[in-house]
Write an enzyme that holds these catalytic residues in place. Structure first.
Site, PDB file in Angstrom:
ATOM      1  N   LYS C 116      -6.115  -0.795  -8.855  1.00 19.83           N
ATOM      2  CA  LYS C 116      -7.217  -0.192  -9.614  1.00 19.83           C
ATOM      3  C   LYS C 116      -8.574  -0.746  -9.197  1.00 19.83           C
ATOM      4  O   LYS C 116      -9.534   0.015  -9.032  1.00 19.83           O
ATOM      5  CB  LYS C 116      -7.002  -0.405 -11.109  1.00 19.83           C
ATOM      6  CG  LYS C 116      -5.945   0.500 -11.709  1.00 19.83           C
ATOM      7  CD  LYS C 116      -6.323   0.853 -13.150  1.00 19.83           C
ATOM      8  CE  LYS C 116      -5.240   1.669 -13.850  1.00 19.83           C
ATOM      9  NZ  LYS C 116      -4.792   2.816 -13.051  1.00 19.83           N
ATOM     10  N   ARG C 292       0.255  11.538  -4.537  1.00 16.06           N
ATOM     11  CA  ARG C 292       1.534  12.272  -4.532  1.00 16.06           C
ATOM     12  C   ARG C 292       1.256  13.699  -4.984  1.00 16.06           C
ATOM     13  O   ARG C 292       0.175  14.011  -5.477  1.00 16.06           O
ATOM     14  CB  ARG C 292       2.495  11.630  -5.529  1.00 16.06           C
ATOM     15  CG  ARG C 292       1.879  11.603  -6.921  1.00 16.06           C
ATOM     16  CD  ARG C 292       2.846  11.362  -8.037  1.00 16.06           C
ATOM     17  NE  ARG C 292       2.213  11.673  -9.317  1.00 16.06           N
ATOM     18  CZ  ARG C 292       1.581  10.785 -10.083  1.00 16.06           C
ATOM     19  NH1 ARG C 292       1.498   9.529  -9.693  1.00 16.06           N
ATOM     20  NH2 ARG C 292       1.035  11.161 -11.216  1.00 16.06           N
TER      21      ARG C 292
END
Lengths: 454, 175, 454, 175
Positions: C116, C292
């Site tokens: 992150k 993804r």
């Protein structure tokens, strides 16, 4: 908008109409024969009424029973689907007389367009191109033979009241003409109680291209592009697609324009189809108008995004078309395959019976319209159409690949059950089809070739 | 009224299947074949509900084209008319039931306030009128198709009935 | 193009990938646990290999077994689907090391965007708007508290290695800060073996809007519009739609542009999703990148006509993007509903078991992606997602009506089986949703309201 | 090699379900709950394959959120590594089968040409190596988990096997 609509049909189209009604917030009434007591539409409908025994004459063609069922259930409109009473002007008339809205064109329009000579006359007056031939029914064999000579052989003699490949003869040579003429008149008389015939040029190699139109009650009419239905077996469509592969866009645009002109000229209302044949030189000729929604309407829906059944219902409810011609922007390619419960190895004999397994294909850009379900008994009394598979893709090659994937996924099993799925795959992988070099003779060629191969 | 004329779609005939297209058809003794098929259709219709389709299909000739249409084909037999089915009762489950032969409204008497045609306990004979079904303003008599005693009346006066709905339960009686 | 692709996943996404491969003419290998021996993808695949027992760690997360299965079957590429190993940089690395193409971004890109703080740093460098907060991980509680003060309360403390709603604390009041800070560090350390945390502004009312992107290996990148995924229950998406209702087109266009910029800046490859939150003043802030394909990708496919899985495979095979940004012309509205095998009346507890009846809805403008079939045993070991229903229509109201029709048609029955279908219908008919006035708190509100109602 | 480091996605953990989104979450003793769940997960993993999901679901607390992830959760137990399963044989149908514990290539001998570990008729004891499975260049010993006589060797030397595939049939012997 209507509160309740009665669906005067069966099979996949009854389910299709029910879905449109449900999305519009309309209650549905399914009418059915004893044979269809457990059908999908009966299970899905808000109400159902059994209107007669298996034979269509006493159930799905039984106007009195259908009108009575509408009265009992408080239906305000009747959707006839396709086939059965969908192009019966008398039924349309009885509906109106009984205070029911018939979801389709007015009775007199159906009557005019249902009569081949009247339709030819009307369309020729509206400036649509017709095959060289007679407008008025022929009176005597001499005049007929003379006309045939002017038209040029081969010619085809058709019953004015005919349709569906019945009551017609192709004449290759002048010497055969008078015999064929008499024979066709006789056939027409016995078959249709109407011996009138007409003659027109016969095209050996042609493509069947039709235009979808929509007309509201306020003089607005649009077309939604064309469908190529050249893949036929004995006048039965097996595969339909849009756009018509290999046809110039200007050509199909022109066909669309004349179809709209013809529709406005006859005061058409609702959804309809103008059928044309296109010869090898890309000349097109008006054949007939179908005053109903058609089996293959989903390919048009897939590329335009327009829900044709919903539009039919809105127009019948007195709403204006919200679409303009400019709003119709077809995108990509859509193909429909009709999966029938027939045995291609036994001359496409129907194979009614119980579907022990029934798993339609799914996934991206694929649509299946069917009344089938696991455990459903396909009755012998009606049409063999079990499911329509519609594949969309940006281009034709991908649409074909997607359709072949889908046909391969389709699981339909039961004692004695056979389907056309594999045969359809055979058609899709045929080089002539893949290259869009096919015409209406494709299926016959394939069957001959395979027969010789074995 | 208009619905009793021969509807044009039925004269055109065979349009139960929506998608015949006329583009090419060789001329091969068409009317003989059609005559044969028509004949078969008529005979089969006389017989039980389904079979026509499967039977004619087995012919494996041009006639195959026509089998799907049998039900409709029958209606094109010259003289056929679209009338409500005659009100001969049919037998629905348990040989002792008189069932509705058409969709309509069930009436036990000839006119409001008049005495009912039959009441429970009455003995009826074949052909005896036992009720009326009104469909599209036509009054269609319901007749007993066998002798028996009316043991139960299954539908109230003025109620809507659908095709095949049980109307009366009869008990067999000594002839 | 690849000759054989191994599908390293299960459930509906494995079937979705298989369908794309089949349409591309690619052979498929399904790998499965003992639990999924009879799954749909195993039945459909050209080959299948059992790679381990039910627990994902020993099967779908077992890189060694998957690589070995690829070697045995001669697969040239691996599609990881979503979840499992799809965002595991080490797996991507092992694939490449084993001579297999990993269908997704390069390992180092996954690694960067998976962290992150690294992702925040990269995106802030690329000029994407971030919520006020720390870029670098925090070092001491005093500095953290000072920063929190500058940001303004409420703030949220998040684990740098966290994700999925775990390892984070919302702090309403400065007095709670240091306790929450220590607690979150501890949680992060135990959960992820990485105690690094950062702090940012917390938005009580926000919408979750994400941008779909595609990048090829030649520096071409496009976005395919946005998806609104604000209908969530405890960070689980239930309903997704595109376009994001009520957001100005310029806003979403700008989000698309910055997403493309961020993708190019990080050397992204293939299909990916940039997640943003949008506040009540239509300010948007970058949250994270999903490396993804996503569960909700079909809504983007429905409006753009682009097959995202096919594009993933083509890009991985080294092909150039054939689409330009101008080619992307979204049409209409698409909504996806996730039908999970859960009992909404029992706090959405999963209800695994045998599906005795399973009949997905069908008909116009509707798509169902599922691995379910009649007789399928839903295992307890995995995700409760059973089917995705996607409805398209020209406008949102019709799309909602269509979805409600479809959910009503969906038949799923079996001992102990419950689904979220009815609850989804409840959400769709909620006034807040119908008027698109909802935010991520909608589901909680509905559940509270219904709880009080009873 | 790299696949034996702890993969980051497994450290992130819980990502088996793809669609967690972080927007709001009240702080409610999160780590206690997590600790409890983690503990449960570990214990359950030690036990048989499935149950964890259903069991933790019944908790009906925040822990519900995590039940779907149990399988993955277990992998986040500090120290967990992504290694091929150890080659202890598992029992697949009929207590007399030694089955493959991993996908790989089956070898009967330590090296080409060397004598096979066991041949038909041999008696084996628990822990005795009977074959090798090669997976990702790792040679994993296959060991008998019980005494018995090798009555059939079900896979040829050098053949690929999948997880759970029967390798040897044993016959029980007097201890």
């Amino acid at each position: 908008m209507f509160g309740t609509v009665l669906i005067a049909n069966r099979g996949e189209i009854a389910v299709r109409v029910l879905r449109a009604c449900r999305e519009l917030g309309i209650r549905t009434v399914a009418v059915h024969s004893t044979e269809d007591r457990d059908s999908a539409v009966v299970r899905m409908a808000d109400r159902s009424v059994q209107i007669g025994p298996a034979p269509a004459r006493q159930s799905y063609l039984n106007a009195a029973a259908i009108i009575e069922a509408a009265r009992q259930t408080g239906a305000e409109a009747v959707h006839p689907g396709y086939g059965f009473l969908s192009e019966n002007p008398d039924f349309a008339e009885v509906c109106e007389a009984s205070g029911l809205t018939f979801i389709g064109p007015p009775a007199e329009v159906i009557a005019t367009l249902g009569d081949k000579t009247a339709a030819r006359a009307a369309m020729s007056a509206a400036g649509l191109p017709l095959l060289p031939g007679s407008i008025e029914p022929l009176v005597d064999v001499e005049g007929a033979a003379r006309l045939a000579g002017e038209i040029g052989y081969p010619v085809i003699i058709k019953a004015a009241a005919g349709g569906g490949g019945r009551g017609m003869s192709i004449v290759e040579d002048p010497s055969e003409f008078s015999r064929a003429y008499q024979q066709t008149r006789g056939t027409a008389q016995t078959l249709f109680g109407d011996g009138r015939v007409y003659v027109e040029r016969y095209l050996a190699s042609a493509r069947h291209v039709e235009i979808q139109i929509l007309c509201d009650g306020y003089g607005n009419a649009i077309h939604l592009g064309e469908r190529d239905c050249s893949v036929q077996r004995r006048h039965q469509k097996l595969v339909e697609e849009t756009p018509a592969p290999g046809l110039p866009a200007e050509l199909t645009a022109r066909m669309g324009e004349v179809a709209v002109r013809g529709a406005l000229a006859t005061g058409y209302l609702g959804a309809g189809t103008f059928e044309f044949i296109v010869d090898t030189e890309n000349n097109f000729y008006f054949m007939e108008v179908n005053c109903r929604i058609q089996v293959e309407h989903p390919v048009t829906e897939a590329v335009t995004g327009v829900d044709l059944i919903t539009e039919q219902i809105r127009i019948a409810a007195g709403e204006r078309l919200t679409l303009t011609q400019d709003d119709v922007r077809p995108r990509g390619v859509a193909i429909e395959c009709r999966v029938n419960v027939e045995d291609p190895t036994r001359n496409f004999a129907p194979t009614p019976g119980v579907l022990e397994q029934f798993v339609p294909p799914g996934g991206p850009f694929l649509r299946v319209d069917t009344h089938g379900y696991a455990g459903y008994r396909v009755p012998a009394a009606y049409d063999s159409l079990l499911a329509k598979v519609i594949a969309w893709a940006p281009d034709r090659a991908q649409a074909i690949a997607r359709m072949r994937r889908a046909l391969g996924e389709f699981t339909i099993e039961g004692p004695g059950i056979r389907t056309t799925a594999q045969f359809l795959d055979r058609v899709l992988r045929d080089p002539l089809f893949a290259e869009a070099k096919h015409d209406t003779s494709l299926v016959a060629r394939i069957l001959e070739a395979d027969a010789q191969a074995t | 009224m208009s619905s009793y004329r021969v509807p044009r779609a039925l004269q055109n005939g065979f349009d139960e299947h929506p998608d015949h297209e006329v583009i090419e058809l060789r001329h091969n003794g068409l009317d003989e074949v059609l005559a044969a098929v028509r004949q078969t259709a008529v005979e089969l219709l006389a017989a039980a509900p389904q079979s026509p389709s499967t039977l004619t299909v087995r012919a494996g000739t041009v006639a195959v084209e026509m089998t799907w249409e049998t039900a409709a084909a029958a209606t094109t037999v010259p003289g056929a008319v679209l009338a409500p089915p005659v009100a001969a009762t049919i037998d629905a489950g348990g040989g002792n039931i008189l069932a509705a032969s058409t969709v309509g409204v069930f009436y036990r008497s000839a006119s409001p306030g008049a005495a009912p045609f039959v009441k429970e306990g009455d003995h009826v004979v074949p052909g005896q009128q036992v009720a009326i079904i009104e469909a599209m303003k036509l009054m269609l008599p319901v007749e007993a198709d066998r002798p028996g005693e009316v043991v139960e009346i299954l539908v109230a006066d003025g109620e809507s009935v659908e095709f095949g709905q049980p109307l009366f339960r009869l008990a067999a009686v000594e002839a």
